[in-house]
Design a protein around this motif. Sequence first.
Motif, PDB file in Angstrom:
ATOM      1  N   ALA A 149       2.019 -11.982   2.507  1.00 38.09           N
ATOM      2  CA  ALA A 149       3.078 -11.209   1.844  1.00 38.09           C
ATOM      3  C   ALA A 149       2.981 -11.344   0.322  1.00 38.09           C
ATOM      4  N   ILE A 150       2.698 -12.556  -0.146  1.00 37.93           N
ATOM      5  CA  ILE A 150       2.557 -12.780  -1.590  1.00 37.93           C
ATOM      6  C   ILE A 150       1.337 -12.048  -2.123  1.00 37.93           C
ATOM      7  N   GLU A 151       0.217 -12.168  -1.412  1.00 38.07           N
ATOM      8  CA  GLU A 151      -1.034 -11.531  -1.847  1.00 38.07           C
ATOM      9  C   GLU A 151      -0.911 -10.013  -1.876  1.00 38.07           C
ATOM     10  N   GLU A 152      -0.180  -9.442  -0.923  1.00 36.35           N
ATOM     11  CA  GLU A 152      -0.069  -7.989  -0.835  1.00 36.35           C
ATOM     12  C   GLU A 152       1.023  -7.428  -1.748  1.00 36.35           C
ATOM     13  N   GLY A 153       1.749  -8.296  -2.449  1.00 36.66           N
ATOM     14  CA  GLY A 153       2.741  -7.816  -3.401  1.00 36.66           C
ATOM     15  C   GLY A 153       4.110  -7.539  -2.817  1.00 36.66           C
ATOM     16  N   PRO A 209       8.397  -3.674  -8.917  1.00 36.48           N
ATOM     17  CA  PRO A 209       8.796  -3.226  -7.581  1.00 36.48           C
ATOM     18  C   PRO A 209       7.813  -3.709  -6.523  1.00 36.48           C
ATOM     19  N   ARG A 210       8.270  -3.703  -5.266  1.00 35.91           N
ATOM     20  CA  ARG A 210       7.425  -4.170  -4.176  1.00 35.91           C
ATOM     21  C   ARG A 210       6.209  -3.273  -4.000  1.00 35.91           C
ATOM     22  N   SER A 218      -9.038  -7.092 -14.253  1.00 41.66           N
ATOM     23  CA  SER A 218      -8.828  -6.593 -12.885  1.00 41.66           C
ATOM     24  C   SER A 218      -7.537  -5.789 -12.849  1.00 41.66           C
ATOM     25  N   TYR A 219      -7.430  -4.936 -11.832  1.00 50.32           N
ATOM     26  CA  TYR A 219      -6.243  -4.097 -11.683  1.00 50.32           C
ATOM     27  C   TYR A 219      -5.883  -3.971 -10.213  1.00 50.32           C
ATOM     28  N   ASP A 220      -4.607  -4.204  -9.918  1.00 44.75           N
ATOM     29  CA  ASP A 220      -4.078  -4.073  -8.555  1.00 44.75           C
ATOM     30  C   ASP A 220      -3.241  -2.797  -8.525  1.00 44.75           C
ATOM     31  N   ASP A 221      -3.779  -1.734  -7.931  1.00 45.82           N
ATOM     32  CA  ASP A 221      -3.059  -0.462  -7.963  1.00 45.82           C
ATOM     33  C   ASP A 221      -1.810  -0.488  -7.106  1.00 45.82           C
ATOM     34  N   ARG A 222      -1.808  -1.287  -6.031  1.00 44.93           N
ATOM     35  CA  ARG A 222      -0.611  -1.352  -5.179  1.00 44.93           C
ATOM     36  C   ARG A 222       0.534  -2.039  -5.904  1.00 44.93           C
ATOM     37  N   GLY A 223       0.218  -3.112  -6.640  1.00 45.79           N
ATOM     38  CA  GLY A 223       1.253  -3.825  -7.383  1.00 45.79           C
ATOM     39  C   GLY A 223       1.413  -3.333  -8.799  1.00 45.79           C
ATOM     40  N   GLU A 249       6.726  -3.078   7.238  1.00 44.15           N
ATOM     41  CA  GLU A 249       5.908  -2.285   8.146  1.00 44.15           C
ATOM     42  C   GLU A 249       4.430  -2.368   7.770  1.00 44.15           C
ATOM     43  N   GLU A 250       4.138  -2.311   6.459  1.00 37.34           N
ATOM     44  CA  GLU A 250       2.752  -2.378   6.007  1.00 37.34           C
ATOM     45  C   GLU A 250       2.158  -3.770   6.236  1.00 37.34           C
TER      46      GLU A 250
END
Length: 247
Positions: free
Chosen positions: A189-193, A198-199, A81-86, A204-205
């Motif tokens: 907050a943890i799930e969204e990185g 880096p954050r 799997s890949y998390d592009d935001r994190g 705001e997001e």
Amino acid sequence: MSDVRTPIMLEYTFSIKHKGCWTETLNDAFPDVRGTIIYSYRLTGTSITMVELTCVGEEKLDELIEWLGNHPVMNTSQLVSYDDRGQKAFVSLAGDYDTDTEPVLNVLLRNNCFPTIPATVARGREHWSVLASSHEQVSTAHEELRQLGSVDVDSLRTPDLDGLLTGLTEVKEAVQSLSPRQLEVLSRAIEEGYYDSPRACNIEELAELDSANTSTVGEHLRRSEAKILKAVAPMLDRPQRMRTQQN
């Protein structure tokens, strides 16, 4: 009356430049990538490893997977799997290690040294922390590890298990004391990185994903962080107190 001795417990923390392993040259090819060895085990002669790789830009992802799969100790490398935001990739590796090296975990387990946390990979070295029940086990493991590469010992000490268990209980109680709203915001907050480095997102997001405004989300996080950090603080101070007592 028989002499019954209380078994000791040792915490052995070290890093190794694992010669011939992918961990040795990962940062030569991908300087910014950091890795965590989530688990590694042998299955019918093949070593199966799951790693978490962070700071992996999408433009470098295919190149990284191909590089791992083509490494001499590996048979296959597959993106799970890949998390592009994190910029975080979970990768499954399979290798037979038909070279002059073998997985560090093999050496540790056959000497009854058991990892306490997942090993990390950074700057060409694997960083491990293990528990053992005798100096002999640690000594034998250390000598075998030296056959795999350059080993630097960070510490060898008797861990404060009672203090550690007490600290973990306090952290658990702190988490349980969070209100449902605080737990909801912190979990998101943890799930969204938000706590990645880096954050992967900002306040705001996070607020855009919540029914509350930015200041309210921030306040929930601050209160949650304060409760948990107060519980963690004594655990952070314990190593310093131990060094002071030893001196």
